[in-house]
Design a protein around this motif. Structure first.
Motif: not given
Length: 299
Positions: A138-153, A5-12, A102-104
């Motif tokens: 990418l080790p997809v079993r141990n990093r499932p959120a990263t895999r989902r975020a990549l596929e969402a993109a 829920t904090a994605a809008t408060h992020l900066s890079a 975290d996927q967000a």
């Protein structure tokens, strides 16, 4: 507040030397069994675009860019490193880590990279960095959120590698694993990797099999390669060669061994079929830790 829920408060922003401690904590939180802890020296090499594994591919890239993701309080929540490749104009996500997988947060890092790279083909997790011992994907079993975020993109994934691990028993680790097996492999320094080359020869002196192992890091050794000549298979040479390779690693301080199997061969491809190799590893006590995937996004 939940991370998602904090994605809008992020900066890079670009990585700075003051981020080292926080970034190392993020990287090591994702550490797999059989991987040594990432050190400041390993991070320095990765930031500079150097790696002891796949070094030729790194040499093709422009200087990597590394950015961190922070919240409104300045806490570093994620990190991503990316680069472009002049020969084909492609972009590459080299490595990425975030707090609690975290996927967000991962999605925000990916969006940052895509915005900076612009319209081009982008590859993710194509080759190994200095942060690990050869994790080429990418080790997809141990990093499932990263895999989902990549596929969402709109990245498409490809399952390429089997990552396996084995602990050495007390006798092996002490160098007292019983009588040495015959035929005995010749052991010589390996010039392509920091480690040793084992060569089995037939009675007429012709090579019958070979293996390559890497110098242990923090007690972890890598079996980079093992093979026997096709005409000399089904004689137990592979089993004996593997046992000797494990003993060489144990003699040089390894307590654990990892290996990578490129078992992505299409059906009917005997040159790349790894069925026999996987049977050998399984029988020798290796267990599969994860599957390593690479990803591609077309413009």
């Amino acid at each position: 507040m939940p991370l998602t829920t904090a994605a809008t408060h992020l900066s890079a922003r670009p990585y700075t030397d003051g981020d080292q401690k926080a970034v190392l904590a993020l990287i090591n939180a994702d550490r797999l069994p059989g991987q040594p802890e990432t050190t400041p020296g390993m991070l320095t090499e990765a930031l500079a675009g150097r790696s002891p594994v796949d070094s030729g591919w790194w040499a093709e890239l422009d200087a990597p860019v590394t950015d961190v993701l922070q919240n409104s309080g300045g806490q570093v929540l994620g990190v991503v490193s990316y680069a472009t490749r002049p020969r084909d104009g492609a972009g590459l996500i080299l490595w990425l880590h975030c707090l609690e997988e975290d996927q967000a947060l991962t999605g925000a890092l990916i969006d940052r990279v895509l915005d900076r790279l612009g319209r081009r083909t982008v590859y993710a997790f194509e080759f190994a960095s200095a942060l690990s011992l050869g994790l080429e994907g990418l080790p997809v079993r141990n990093r499932p959120a990263t895999r989902r975020a990549l596929e969402a993109a709109r990245f498409s994934g490809e399952d390429l590698w089997r990552y396996i691990h084995r602990r050495l028993d007390q006798e092996e680790a002490a160098g007292t694993g019983g009588p040495r097996l015959y035929p005995v492999a010749e052991v010589a320094p390996c010039h392509e990797r920091d480690g040793w080359q084992l060569t089995l020869r037939d009675t007429d002196g012709t090579p019958a099999g070979e293996a390559t192992v890497g110098r242990p890091v923090d007690g972890v050794g890598v079996l980079w390669w093992i093979s026997t000549e096709a005409s000399r298979r089904r004689r137990g040479l592979g089993r004996g060669l593997l046992a000797q390779a494990l003993q060489v690693l144990a003699d040089h301080g390894a307590r654990e061994v990892i290996a990578y199997v490129d078992d992505d061969a299409p059906p009917g491809d005997p040159e790349r079929d790894r069925t026999a190799a996987n049977r050998l590893y399984d029988a020798a006590g290796f267990t599969e830790v994860d599957r390593l995937w690479s990803f591609t996004r077309r413009p």
